[in-house]
Design a protein around this motif. Structure first.
Motif, short mmCIF file in Angstrom:
data_model
loop_
_atom_site.label_atom_id
_atom_site.label_comp_id
_atom_site.label_asym_id
_atom_site.label_seq_id
_atom_site.Cartn_x
_atom_site.Cartn_y
_atom_site.Cartn_z
N TYR A 32 46.24 22.73 63.25
CA TYR A 32 44.99 21.44 63.71
C TYR A 32 44.24 21.36 62.82
N ASN A 33 43.72 19.84 62.78
CA ASN A 33 42.92 18.79 61.36
C ASN A 33 41.80 19.85 61.68
N PHE B 80 38.08 17.99 63.95
CA PHE B 80 37.53 19.18 65.03
C PHE B 80 36.38 18.92 64.34
N PHE C 205 47.96 14.75 69.80
CA PHE C 205 49.18 15.70 69.33
C PHE C 205 50.06 14.66 68.53
N ALA D 133 45.02 15.26 65.77
CA ALA D 133 44.52 16.09 65.61
C ALA D 133 45.48 17.39 65.88
N MET D 134 46.36 17.33 66.32
CA MET D 134 47.10 18.67 66.10
C MET D 134 48.78 18.39 66.15
N LEU E 299 50.47 26.21 66.55
CA LEU E 299 49.86 25.28 67.38
C LEU E 299 48.36 24.59 65.89
N PRO F 233 39.42 24.45 68.05
CA PRO F 233 40.90 25.00 68.63
C PRO F 233 40.75 25.53 69.61
#
Length: 356
Positions: free
Chosen positions: A80-81, A85, A114, A194-195, A78, A92
């Motif tokens: 993620y940004n 976040f 996503f 974001a992910m 996963l 996360p």
């Protein structure tokens, strides 16, 4: 790639060396007698064999024979940004419930949770396979591979239901059914989601100088399900770019030398430095030369308990492609029971045909 390789092999015009996915895909060539086993070469050079990490050859070996040399290892994670976040005071997710909470926050403020698409079925399947494993662990799929299980197992059905729930929650971009891998990768790299759940082959792009998020991207384990039995330290992955020598190769010694070049310490270091890929040998790496994202992922993998193969790799091309198409159908709205019921019938038909 594979249609061309298959055509060349069928025409007895195969290259001396080619790259194959592991497990089921490679086994089709092994069963056809088209691949040269490496045991003799390793026996002649024990020092070469000792360079490799434990378990590297597990999924490229059949009946005690090693048929390919992996050049790297890929796992799905996963990504993620961290900037997005942090803006919302989020971490996360580590559970599915937390994932849904994060999705709700993002959707309510117009952020795409996503970067995800289903135009390339294999790319969508990466996400789904993690969901299924977190729900039911590795055993349901292992039983499929051994032909002692069924695609109507609750973990596959519930996995399909989870994916449809995520669609309803707005977890994926508008028009995701028509978005391919390249589009979703670009979307994430441009900070538009974001992910991103994908294999570590994406690290070289996400963490490169050209990436718009290279300084703010993090990586995490895929969340677990509160009522599931899958472990958060079980990783989806595969030995990658497995080099095989064709049985018809005219100069097998030269072909073996080429494989040795790819496993040399310096080449493994260059691969890790430029792509962020995980090495297959025990070559010592200089952390200052590696992509930070690759280092972060490697640190997470220190706690890995097991690796389960990408389903299409484990199943081989015929059934593996049909599994990926099944996932695409579920995401398009077909009920999981119907979709996996069709897949079960397809598997039974393939197995019956193989008996004759």
């Amino acid at each position: 790639y594979y249609p061309r390789i298959n055509a060349m092999i069928a025409a007895n015009d195969a290259p001396d060396i080619f790259s194959s996915h592991a497990a089921g895909r490679l086994k089709t060539y092994v069963d056809a007698g088209k691949v040269y086993p490496l045991n003799e070469a390793f026996a002649a050079d024990p020092e070469w064999k000792s360079q490799f990490k434990e378990g590297v050859f597990d999924h490229v070996s059949f009946d005690g024979q090693i048929y390919a040399m992996p050049t790297s290892i890929n796992v799905a994670a996963l990504f993620y940004n961290q900037e997005i976040f942090a803006e919302y005071g989020l971490q996360p997710p580590t559970t599915y419930a937390e994932m849904k909470e994060v999705i709700e926050v993002f959707v309510n403020d117009g952020v795409t949770p996503f970067a995800f698409g289903a135009k390339d079925p294999w790319a969508a399947a990466v996400f789904v396979e993690l969901v299924e494993n977190r729900i039911g662990g590795s055993e349901p799929f292992n039983r499929i591979v051994n032909r002692t299980g069924t695609w109507l197992d609750p973990c596959f059905i519930k996995g399909g239901e989870v994916m449809q729930e995520l669609v309803d929650l707005g977890a994926f971009p508008d028009g995701f059914l028509g978005m391919g891998y390249d589009e979703t990768l670009a979307m994430f790299m441009n900070g538009q989601a974001a992910m991103f759940v994908m294999g570590s082959w994406a690290v070289g792009s996400i963490g490169s100088e050209d990436s718009g998020i290279k300084d703010v991207v993090g990586v995490a384990r895929f969340p677990v399900f509160e009522d599931g039995i899958g472990d958060i330290d079980a990783w989806l992955g595969q030995p990658d770019h497995n080099l095989t020598i064709t049985a018809s190769a005219a100069d097998k010694d030269a072909a073996v030398s080429f494989l040795k070049m790819w496993s040399a310490d310096e080449v493994q270091r260059i691969s890790a430095k430029r792509t962020g890929k995980l090495t297959v040998t025990r070559a010592e790496l200089d952390p200052t030369e590696l992509l930070p994202l690759g280092i972060e992922l490697s640190n997470l993998l220190e706690d890995m308990k097991t690796m389960f193969l990408f389903y299409d790799v484990a199943l081989g091309p015929q059934l593996g492609d049909e599994y990926n198409n099944t996932i695409q159908a579920v995401l398009a709205g077909m009920s999981p029971e119907e979709a996996f019921g069709r897949l079960q019938k397809y598997m039974e038909m393939v197995d019956m045909d193989a008996q004759f």
